[in-house]
Write a protein that holds these residues in place. Structure first.
Motif, PDB file in Angstrom:
ATOM      1  N   HIS A  24       1.174  -1.245  -0.138  1.00 44.44           N
ATOM      2  CA  HIS A  24      -0.402   0.180  -0.106  1.00 44.44           C
ATOM      3  C   HIS A  24       0.557   0.882  -0.162  1.00 44.44           C
ATOM      4  N   VAL A  25      -0.307   2.606  -0.427  1.00 40.87           N
ATOM      5  CA  VAL A  25       1.185   3.543  -0.735  1.00 40.87           C
ATOM      6  C   VAL A  25       1.097   4.044   0.616  1.00 40.87           C
ATOM      7  N   ARG A  26       1.875   5.510   1.699  1.00 42.98           N
ATOM      8  CA  ARG A  26       2.152   5.334   2.389  1.00 42.98           C
ATOM      9  C   ARG A  26       2.702   4.209   3.327  1.00 42.98           C
ATOM     10  N   PRO A  27       3.641   3.705   2.557  1.00 41.63           N
ATOM     11  CA  PRO A  27       3.987   2.002   3.418  1.00 41.63           C
ATOM     12  C   PRO A  27       3.678   2.356   5.205  1.00 41.63           C
ATOM     13  N   ASP A  28       3.863   1.236   6.133  1.00 45.94           N
ATOM     14  CA  ASP A  28       4.324   1.281   7.134  1.00 45.94           C
ATOM     15  C   ASP A  28       5.524   0.212   7.229  1.00 45.94           C
ATOM     16  N   GLY A  29       6.222  -0.501   8.618  1.00 37.23           N
ATOM     17  CA  GLY A  29       7.227  -1.222   8.775  1.00 37.23           C
ATOM     18  C   GLY A  29       6.487  -2.846   8.561  1.00 37.23           C
ATOM     19  N   ASP A  30       5.293  -2.858   8.637  1.00 34.74           N
ATOM     20  CA  ASP A  30       4.728  -4.262   7.831  1.00 34.74           C
ATOM     21  C   ASP A  30       4.746  -4.375   6.578  1.00 34.74           C
ATOM     22  N   THR A 148      16.248 -17.181   5.145  1.00 33.11           N
ATOM     23  CA  THR A 148      17.384 -16.897   5.362  1.00 33.11           C
ATOM     24  C   THR A 148      17.828 -15.673   6.725  1.00 33.11           C
ATOM     25  N   ARG A 149      19.021 -14.563   6.688  1.00 34.09           N
ATOM     26  CA  ARG A 149      18.469 -14.108   7.914  1.00 34.09           C
ATOM     27  C   ARG A 149      18.614 -12.459   7.307  1.00 34.09           C
ATOM     28  N   GLU A 150      18.579 -12.626   6.474  1.00 36.22           N
ATOM     29  CA  GLU A 150      17.893 -10.734   5.781  1.00 36.22           C
ATOM     30  C   GLU A 150      16.366 -11.453   5.886  1.00 36.22           C
ATOM     31  N   ILE A 151      15.703 -12.340   5.622  1.00 39.10           N
ATOM     32  CA  ILE A 151      14.624 -12.677   4.900  1.00 39.10           C
ATOM     33  C   ILE A 151      14.635 -12.450   6.170  1.00 39.10           C
ATOM     34  N   ALA A 152      14.419 -12.878   7.649  1.00 39.35           N
ATOM     35  CA  ALA A 152      13.935 -13.426   8.871  1.00 39.35           C
ATOM     36  C   ALA A 152      14.208 -11.702   9.346  1.00 39.35           C
ATOM     37  N   GLU A 153      14.924 -10.741   9.461  1.00 42.01           N
ATOM     38  CA  GLU A 153      14.602  -9.783   9.464  1.00 42.01           C
ATOM     39  C   GLU A 153      13.533  -8.415   9.130  1.00 42.01           C
ATOM     40  N   ASN A 154      13.832  -8.991   8.411  1.00 41.20           N
ATOM     41  CA  ASN A 154      12.325  -7.644   7.679  1.00 41.20           C
ATOM     42  C   ASN A 154      10.894  -8.669   7.986  1.00 41.20           C
ATOM     43  N   LEU A 155      11.177 -10.167   8.137  1.00 38.73           N
ATOM     44  CA  LEU A 155       9.756 -10.178   8.835  1.00 38.73           C
ATOM     45  C   LEU A 155      10.097  -9.560   9.868  1.00 38.73           C
ATOM     46  N   TYR A 156      10.640  -9.312  10.958  1.00 40.10           N
ATOM     47  CA  TYR A 156      10.921  -8.978  12.991  1.00 40.10           C
ATOM     48  C   TYR A 156      10.999  -7.633  12.076  1.00 40.10           C
ATOM     49  N   VAL A 157      11.227  -6.957  11.365  1.00 36.42           N
ATOM     50  CA  VAL A 157      10.279  -5.673  11.319  1.00 36.42           C
ATOM     51  C   VAL A 157       8.997  -5.557  11.481  1.00 36.42           C
ATOM     52  N   ALA A 158       8.164  -6.208  10.637  1.00 37.24           N
ATOM     53  CA  ALA A 158       6.720  -6.211   9.930  1.00 37.24           C
ATOM     54  C   ALA A 158       6.335  -6.405  11.117  1.00 37.24           C
ATOM     55  N   ILE A 159       6.566  -7.626  12.248  1.00 42.80           N
ATOM     56  CA  ILE A 159       5.072  -8.009  12.804  1.00 42.80           C
ATOM     57  C   ILE A 159       5.716  -6.940  13.987  1.00 42.80           C
ATOM     58  N   SER A 160       7.243  -7.036  14.741  1.00 41.54           N
ATOM     59  CA  SER A 160       7.423  -5.725  15.484  1.00 41.54           C
ATOM     60  C   SER A 160       6.398  -3.926  15.187  1.00 41.54           C
ATOM     61  N   LEU A 178       6.837 -17.404  17.218  1.00 42.90           N
ATOM     62  CA  LEU A 178       7.795 -17.052  15.910  1.00 42.90           C
ATOM     63  C   LEU A 178       8.770 -15.813  15.555  1.00 42.90           C
ATOM     64  N   ALA A 179       8.725 -14.956  16.142  1.00 39.33           N
ATOM     65  CA  ALA A 179       9.658 -13.861  16.726  1.00 39.33           C
ATOM     66  C   ALA A 179      10.920 -14.720  17.269  1.00 39.33           C
ATOM     67  N   SER A 193      15.723  -3.507  16.779  1.00 40.29           N
ATOM     68  CA  SER A 193      14.928  -1.943  17.490  1.00 40.29           C
ATOM     69  C   SER A 193      15.434  -1.093  18.119  1.00 40.29           C
ATOM     70  N   GLN A 194      16.772  -0.552  18.113  1.00 40.04           N
ATOM     71  CA  GLN A 194      17.690   1.064  17.835  1.00 40.04           C
ATOM     72  C   GLN A 194      16.892   1.239  16.253  1.00 40.04           C
ATOM     73  N   GLN A 195      17.377   1.004  15.206  1.00 38.62           N
ATOM     74  CA  GLN A 195      17.253   1.790  14.194  1.00 38.62           C
ATOM     75  C   GLN A 195      15.850   1.839  14.261  1.00 38.62           C
ATOM     76  N   LEU A 196      14.524   1.030  14.931  1.00 33.14           N
ATOM     77  CA  LEU A 196      13.246   1.538  14.687  1.00 33.14           C
ATOM     78  C   LEU A 196      12.707   2.051  15.394  1.00 33.14           C
ATOM     79  N   TYR A 197      13.532   2.372  16.986  1.00 37.26           N
ATOM     80  CA  TYR A 197      12.426   3.095  17.904  1.00 37.26           C
ATOM     81  C   TYR A 197      13.575   4.326  18.007  1.00 37.26           C
ATOM     82  N   GLU A 198      14.775   4.310  17.778  1.00 34.63           N
ATOM     83  CA  GLU A 198      15.717   4.588  18.376  1.00 34.63           C
ATOM     84  C   GLU A 198      16.901   5.504  17.501  1.00 34.63           C
TER      85      GLU A 198
END
Ligand code: AMP
Ligand code: MN
Ligand code: MN
Length: 326
Positions: A24-30, A148-160, A178-179, A193-198
């Motif tokens: 979607h437009v105006r995308p979020d982390g998910d 992969t780790r890269e895929i896992a990190e994107n999924l973590y960003v989406a869910i967090s 799952l987390a 988390s630091q990248q996302l929230y700090e």
């Protein structure tokens, strides 16, 4: 039912070569995390993948692995085998990415919005999932797609991001399980988390200060709102993404049941964001009255009119639901 649907999606993914992964437009982390997770998994399978969003990659999420793969859509429409819409309740919220696809043999729709009408050829909508990223994780695990780790990190960003850091009531035991698996797959929780929230730009705090100066409380403090005019946005040089999450400062106030953020847009429109702290106050139903949608506790709409006109209409609709005499 889940397994046969996952099998159907899996066949569409494995049997084709050219993909467009959209959200979607105006995308979020998910939205962005889900897009990149699926795109990276398909690339591991040797597929040819376009990852398009009308708004391109946001500065805020540019740290995620594979961020450079995500771009604004091609200006000349393209033919693909499979187009996948992720986290997108209404097809036209795909914006310009929709018209950038001239043809697709198969449209896949994977989402968690209860208002999703089920557009597309293969539809997987699970309103109980707290994030589209959680559905993708289950799909990947269930169908042995690359993780992969890269895929896992994107999924973590989406869910967090969609669970408000695993705090909203849609967070279940399965979400934590799952987390845990994502962390085992190599996600560095502290760093992400630091990248996302700090790591917000200073102008976001300046914006918050100005927004709080406009805060209004009604219905004996049960409804809180603030608003951002075009003038103020220009003056502070804020980006649309800067206000993501600021509404939580209203929701965090004791006694507040409904929080509303009014953001004036160009062309005489206002973007309305709404949050509820009670399952008995369904903000999605309120937003649907104005052509919007979302979830019971988090919804939005774009409403025509000036800031004052839209505020008064929306407040009227909220008062119809919760009763404002007190
Ligand atoms: P937001 O307030 O923009 O974070 O959105 C909260 C929720 O409402 C998200 O799940 C969105 O998908 C949904 N939503 C926001 N704006 C709209 C809209 N204009 N139409 C339909 N759903 C929306
Ligand atoms: Mn989203
Ligand atoms: Mn989502």
């Amino acid at each position: 039912m889940t397994n046969s649907k996952f099998e159907e999606i899996n066949r569409a993914l494995r049997q084709h070569q050219r993909f467009a992964i959209l959200s979607h437009v105006r995308p979020d982390g998910d939205a962005l995390g889900s897009q990149l997770a699926l795109a990276l998994s398909l690339r591991e399978l040797g597929k040819d993948v376009r990852v398009w969003n009308e708004d391109g990659m946001l500065e805020k999420y540019s740290f995620v692995p594979g961020a450079k793969l995500l771009s604004k859509p091609a200006s000349v429409p393209e033919d693909v085998d499979v187009a996948v819409a992720l986290d997108t309740a209404i097809q036209n919220r795909l914006g310009t990415t929709l018209t950038a696809i001239r043809s697709a043999k198969i449209w896949v729709n994977i989402d968690h919005h209860p208002s999703n009408p089920g557009y597309g050829d293969i539809v997987y909508v699970d309103p109980t999932a707290p994030a589209t990223g959680q559905i993708l994780f289950d799909l990947i695990k269930n169908q042995n797609l690359p993780l992969t780790r890269e895929i896992a990190e994107n999924l973590y960003v989406a869910i967090s991001t969609d669970t408000g850091s695993f705090q909203y009531p849609n967070t279940t035991a399965h979400t934590f399980e799952l987390a845990a698996q994502l962390v085992s797959a190599g996600v560095d929780v502290g760093r992400v988390s630091q990248q996302l929230y700090e790591n917000y730009p200073r102008r976001r705090s300046e914006l918050l200060r100005e927004l709080l100066a406009t805060a209004h409380f009604e219905a004996g403090g049960r409804v809180a709102s603030f608003s951002l005019s075009l003038n103020l946005a220009r003056q502070l040089e804020v980006l649309p993404e800067d206000n993501e999450g600021l509404i939580d400062h209203l929701r965090a106030i004791r006694g507040v049941v409904v929080a509303v953020f009014f953001e004036q847009l160009a062309e005489n429109k206002v973007r309305v964001s709404m949050r509820s702290k009670s399952e008995h106050v369904d903000v999605r139903a309120i937003c649907e009255r104005f052509g919007g949608g979302g979830h019971v506790l988090a919804a939005g709409a774009r409403v025509r009119g000036t800031l004052e006109e839209v505020k008064s209409k929306i407040m009227g609709a909220i008062c119809d639901v919760i009763g404002c005499e007190s």
